[in-house]
Design an enzyme around this catalytic site. Structure first.
Site, PDB file in Angstrom:
ATOM      1  N   LYS C  72     -36.830 -22.494 101.901  1.00  0.00           N
ATOM      2  CA  LYS C  72     -36.065 -23.085 100.794  1.00  0.00           C
ATOM      3  C   LYS C  72     -34.770 -23.700 101.323  1.00  0.00           C
ATOM      4  CE  LYS C  72     -34.638 -21.661  96.069  1.00  0.00           C
ATOM      5  NZ  LYS C  72     -34.603 -20.503  95.146  1.00  0.00           N
ATOM      6  N   SER C 147     -36.593 -21.412  90.595  1.00  0.00           N
ATOM      7  CA  SER C 147     -35.986 -22.481  91.359  1.00  0.00           C
ATOM      8  C   SER C 147     -36.673 -22.756  92.703  1.00  0.00           C
ATOM      9  CB  SER C 147     -34.519 -22.141  91.632  1.00  0.00           C
ATOM     10  OG  SER C 147     -34.418 -21.008  92.449  1.00  0.00           O
ATOM     11  N   SER C 171     -36.954 -16.577  90.345  1.00  0.00           N
ATOM     12  CA  SER C 171     -37.119 -17.855  91.042  1.00  0.00           C
ATOM     13  C   SER C 171     -38.182 -17.883  92.140  1.00  0.00           C
ATOM     14  CB  SER C 171     -35.778 -18.311  91.626  1.00  0.00           C
ATOM     15  OG  SER C 171     -34.991 -18.902  90.633  1.00  0.00           O
TER      16      SER C 171
END
Ligand SMILES: [Mg+2]
Ligand SMILES: [Zn+2]
Lengths: 497, 94, 478
Positions: C72, C147, C171
């Protein structure tokens, strides 16, 4: 006293009608090897931004980890100030924006500080907590690099240095009080070895909260905060100026406005710190990147073991155990090197009858704290040519009346400049005491009376203190070898006083 | 509920510039969310201690031993403005 | 070569270790595939061969055998853009690497790509990225969740063998559910947060997004272990993570909290959830109702606590040391406010505002302080439940993937996506989402949560369920 009575008691009074109430807020940079929350070494004037890392630059993703020695030093300070040490304390974030604050918050302590309460001398301590220092912001004036407007430059070397904040209760009553108490605090911290405590270098910083109230009132008036006075002298001057300013306002029927003031030592004036900010709302909340600090038994024991006897305790001991006056005790204890030297003299003392005799300690205290310290100024007596043995021996020569005080001071002059053995110096310089019953002394006194008719007149008129001129005369003639008491006795005898 | 004045005050604390439109919109959106979250006001939480961390550990402490710092080039590498080996900012006194 | 890409991470690693496949060859195959990303899943893709492992060990000899890893965007990676999906960090290349990425690199998982995400991990749809929305590989008109949407979409589409994400209120789990893959949020503190660009410090936790449960266990094994001396909130993991092998759930007690398995959840999602519960019983588990009385308030507490922490965590983005600085500001205040106005997207601003408000003078007790007490009650609810139960099961997300743009104008309805995942975050306990079959042709997720440090048991149970569900996790991987 009722409010009404207070009101009656105050108006228009002279200076004495208002009592200053002062509390100090002191920031002390700890002399750890590394910063509060990262492994960067502390900086002493290195090239800007060479002592930084992701943590103290506030880079994204970095996290703080508490320096164990900073906690240790904090505990030592807490013990020295007789605080209550929190078994568990936590760090909070104090949120505000400023270029010298890389994360947009300062990691500090709020409602669960490391230490609470306490006392140093006759001033109560409110709290002691740990936090991190801000970076250094230097104004560099106009620079084309940023749109020609005024700019400042940030150096993060200092950012993150461990700080201890010490907050006193409002127990101080004068500018002089503030100065001498801060001196005591500095000596205490220096003796702990936890800080350089140098105001000019910023490792000791002091703010003062000042208010005035009608003498006799218990209520506190509106206070102002006086910021960052960077020397002992400026602290005293600043506080004095602010007390005078408030007194003038109050006496003129005006009120004091709560504000932060800056003392300008060059002009002696006080100015409100210009604040474009709204009233601060620091939004304190528990620092989620850290967990509570629990002070273990081992940590406490280590801190206790590391705390030496401190000035206040030492002074108290000198008073109770050695019978020194408060003044004399503090003079030695508050300069630890004098205290150390004094104790060496006590130990070196050969006087067989002296050990049990508190007047003997008093005598040595006068020699060390008065005559010797006066001659050495700031110098540590341990670094001087006068050995404790020599000084103790000199004191003995005086107490056995082998050398008069005046002559002994001349011996001390020689010891300070050359060192050596007092007896040898006495012998060499012929400084032995003149026996009080000797004809030689009586003749010298008679000559002094002869030479000073005006003094004699004054003496006869009852001005006892005039005798000093005659004693001085004899002392000059004898090179200090005469005993003042003997001279006085002979003067009175010869003049039939 | 939160009105435009409060939005402006909070934006100032947070150092966020908001346009007139954004202020209006923020006021309505935040009010909606606050209305929802304010339901925790109904709970009886008398005597319940606050939780900052779920993990119950004591803080590890770092030995006071130096670790290497970044070079000044690395420290300044991402700076938007550099003057005299420092991070340049508009003067706070200006 | 496409055959290589269809292997699970574990299978690929085994081939490499056996000498049947070169680590560089594997990396290159994925690098080419990732570079052809059609989902906007990546913000950066490696442009050359994998770097050598620090101590000089050949990748083939490392525990993870060189199986490439997508990470990420918000994990700091030295010299590689680490932008947290934000304009304010556009082009930012940190001078250091996050602890967990470093550990995985040393274990032999070289950095393949950085994945797109909601800005600063705030969002449930990945539409809040400054670098554009990520598309769901199951239906490119729909969101992948967030996310960690880029990580989830990339794993689901086979653009990477596996990926790292972070989970603050769901997330990892929610995008895993919406993309039909496995996502695990470990116990809070199990994985170092050092180098993870923070959203909400007391909740953020890194975890794996993988094609199956076995891969999740394998990646997690190399993420946890010793506590990180750079993260005071990190914890030593008390045991090593094992390969999950369970096929049965005999004697396992699974609680279904009625607060999180009824109202507000789509019918199709509920059907799939109940079908899996039935299978759990068939595998020998005892499934029973349970209560988490304060769980309905978790979302409220979360949307006070997380924004409060974020308002402070994001104060460092001030245009002084890195990142965007607005041009033309005349004074310091203007520099701050304009930089932050231009650099942050609408959702981030909303949360900064909400959090600043919740901490501000006069409101702290009613909002932030109160939310912290609700958090205490929620953690207690779980403790009481786990006194009787091994696990708690809920649907991961109340809905399947929704169309792009469907909720962007309604923050509150977007927040409700986290309804089932937020309670576990507040309690700091581990939870896994596994694919749970389709509803209307779109994946649903089954969430299983256990007590702190129960990851091994959790992975085992998830493994047994995964076998039983028999989900074919390939949207359009071919
Ligand atoms: Mg302070
Ligand atoms: Zn540092």
């Amino acid at each position: 006293m009722s409010a009404e009575e207070t009101a009656i008691a105050t108006p228009g009074g002279g200076d004495g009608a208002w009592e200053p109430v002062i509390g100090l807020e002191i920031h002390v940079q700890l002399s750890t090897a590394t910063k509060m929350f990262c492994g960067c070494e502390l900086s002493f004037g290195e090239t800007p931004n060479t002592r930084t890392c992701p943590v103290c630059l506030g880079l994204p993703g970095s996290l703080p980890v508490i320096n164990a020695r900073a906690i240790h030093y904090g505990l030592m300070i807490g013990l020295a100030l007789e605080c209550e040490l929190a078994p568990v304390s936590i760090f909070h974030r104090k949120n505000y924006f400023y270029p010298d604050l890389p994360k947009g918050y300062q990691i500090s302590q709020y409602d669960e500080p490391l230490c609470r309460g306490g006392r140093l001398g006759d001033v109560r301590i409110h709290r002691v907590h740990l936090e991190e220092d801000a970076a250094k912001l230097v104004h560099v004036g106009s620079s084309g690099r940023i749109h020609g407007s005024d700019s400042s430059v940030v150096d993060f070397n200092r950012g993150g240095t461990p700080l201890v904040e010490i907050v006193t209760e409002p127990d101080l009553r004068s500018a002089q009080d503030c100065r001498s108490w801060l001196g005591l605090l500095r000596t205490t911290l220096r003796q702990l070895g936890v800080s350089d405590v140098d105001m000019s270098q910023g490792s000791l910083r002091c703010d003062a909260n000042i208010s005035l109230r009608p003498r006799g009132s218990e209520q506190l008036g509106t206070k102002t905060e006086l910021k960052n006075m960077n020397s002992f002298r400026f602290l005293e001057q600043g506080v004095r100026a602010e007390i005078a300013r408030q007194r003038e306002r109050l006496a003129g029927g005006a009120t004091v406005v709560q504000e932060t003031l800056h003392f300008d030592p060059s002009s002696g004036s006080l100015s409100a710190l210009r604040s474009k900010e709204e009233a601060h709302d620091y939004r304190y909340f528990p620092e989620p990147d850290l967990v509570p600090v629990r002070v273990s038994e081992e940590m406490l024991a280590a801190a206790r073991a590391a705390v030496p006897e401190l000035p206040a305790a030492r002074a108290a001991r000198y008073e109770t155990e050695l019978g020194l006056s408060a003044d004399s005790a503090q003079r030695l204890a508050f300069r630890s090197e004098l205290g150390d030297y004094f104790e060496l003299c006590l130990r070196a003392d050969q006087d067989p009858d002296a050990s049990a005799d508190t007047s003997r300690a008093q005598t040595l205290a006068h020699w060390v704290g008065g005559d010797l310290a006066g001659r050495l100024g700031e110098q540590d007596p341990a670094d001087s040519k006068v050995t404790p043995e020599a000084l103790a021996r000199l004191a003995t020569l005086v107490s056995t009346r082998e050398v008069a005080v005046g002559a002994a001071r001349k011996v001390l002059d020689q010891l300070v400049s050359e060192g050596g053995d007092p007896e040898v110096i006495v012998e060499r310089e012929g400084l032995q005491a003149l026996p009080g019953g000797a004809d030689e002394l009586a003749a010298l006194v008679a000559a002094a009376i002869e030479a000073n008719p005006k003094v004699v007149e004054q003496l006869r008129a009852g001005h006892d203190r005039a005798i000093g001129a005659l004693i001085g005369h004899v002392m000059r003639e004898t090179n200090g070898r005469a005993d003042g008491a003997d001279v006085t006795r002979l003067v009175r005898q010869q003049l039939d006083l | 509920m939160i009105d435009s004045d409060q939005v402006l005050h909070v934006a100032r604390l947070a150092r966020l510039e908001l346009s007139e439109m954004e202020v209006q919109r923020m006021a309505s959106e935040l009010s909606q969310v606050l209305d929802h979250v304010a339901r925790i006001g109904e709970l009886d939480l008398e005597g319940v201690p606050p939780t900052t961390h779920v993990t119950e550990v004591d803080s590890p402490l770092r030995p006071d031993e130096p670790r290497p710092s970044l070079s000044s080039e690395a420290a300044l590498a991402s700076a938007p403005a550099v003057v005299a080996e420092g991070f340049a900012v508009p003067s706070p006194q200006a | 070569m496409t055959e290589v890409l269809s292997l699970s991470a574990r299978e690929a690693g085994q081939r490499v270790a056996a000498g049947d496949l070169g680590a560089e060859e594997l990396f290159e195959a994925y690098r080419v595939r990732a570079a052809a990303d059609e989902l906007n899943a990546f913000t950066w893709v490696a442009d050359g061969p994998p770097p050598r492992v620090q101590d000089g060990t050949a990748l083939e000899q490392t525990p993870l055998a060189g199986v490439p890893l997508a990470v990420k965007d918000l994990f700091c990676t030295e010299g590689v853009p680490s932008q947290a999906g934000s304009r304010i960090l556009e082009g930012y290349r940190p001078p250091y690497t996050a602890t967990v990425v470093g550990r995985l690199g040393r274990s032999g998982a070289p950095l393949l790509a950085k994945t797109n995400q909601d800005e600063f991990a705030m969002g449930s749809s990945n539409e809040n990225s400054a670098f554009g929305a990520v598309l769901n590989p199951w239906d490119r008109q729909r969101v992948p969740g967030g996310s960690s949407g880029g990580s989830a979409a990339a794993v689901a589409a086979g653009l990477t063998p596996w990926a790292l994400g972070t989970d603050t209120g769901g997330s990892i789990r929610q995008p895993a559910a919406l993309c039909g893959i496995v996502g695990l949020k470990p116990t809070y503190g199990a994985v170092s947060r050092y180098g993870m660009i923070a959203f909400a410090s007391s909740l953020d936790q890194a975890g794996p997004l993988t094609r199956d449960v076995t891969d999740a266990a394998l990646l997690l094994r190399h993420m946890v272990g010793r506590r990180d001396s750079r993260d005071a909130t990190s914890l030593e993991f008390p045991e090593s993570i094992q390969d999950p092998t369970a096929e049965r759930l005999d004697g396992v007690r699974i609680g279904v909290p009625r607060e999180l398995s009824g109202e507000g959840i789509e019918a199709g999602v509920l059907d799939a959830f109940h079908a899996t519960l039935t299978q759990a019983e068939e595998l020998g588990a005892r499934v029973e109702d349970c209560r988490l009385p304060h769980a309905p308030h978790a979302l409220s507490a979360y949307y006070l606590l997380a924004p409060a922490e974020c308002s402070s965590n994001l104060a460092r983005f001030d245009g002084v040391r890195y990142g965007h600085r607005a041009a033309g500001a005349e004074d310091l205040l203007g520099m701050y406010t304009r930089t932050r106005h231009d650099g942050f997207g609408p959702e981030v601003k909303r949360r900064i505002m909400l959090g600043t408000y919740a901490l501000s003078s006069g409101y702290y007790d009613a909002y932030y302080g109160r939310a912290q007490r609700v958090r205490t009650k929620i953690a207690q609810d779980f403790q009481e439940a786990f006194a009787e139960l091994d696990f708690i099961a809920t649907p991961t997300s109340p809905s399947v993937a929704f169309p792009l743009g469907a909720k962007t104008n309604d923050p509150l309805s977007m927040y409700l996506n986290d309804f089932c995942t937020v309670p576990m975050s507040l309690a700091g306990i581990p939870a896994i989402s596994i694919p749970n079959g389709l509803s209307d042709g779109l994946p649903t997720g089954f969430q299983l949560a256990g007590p702190a440090f129960s990851e091994n048991r959790l992975l085992d149970a998830a493994h047994a369920l995964e076998r039983s569900i028999g989900f074919d996790g390939s949207p359009a991987r071919a």
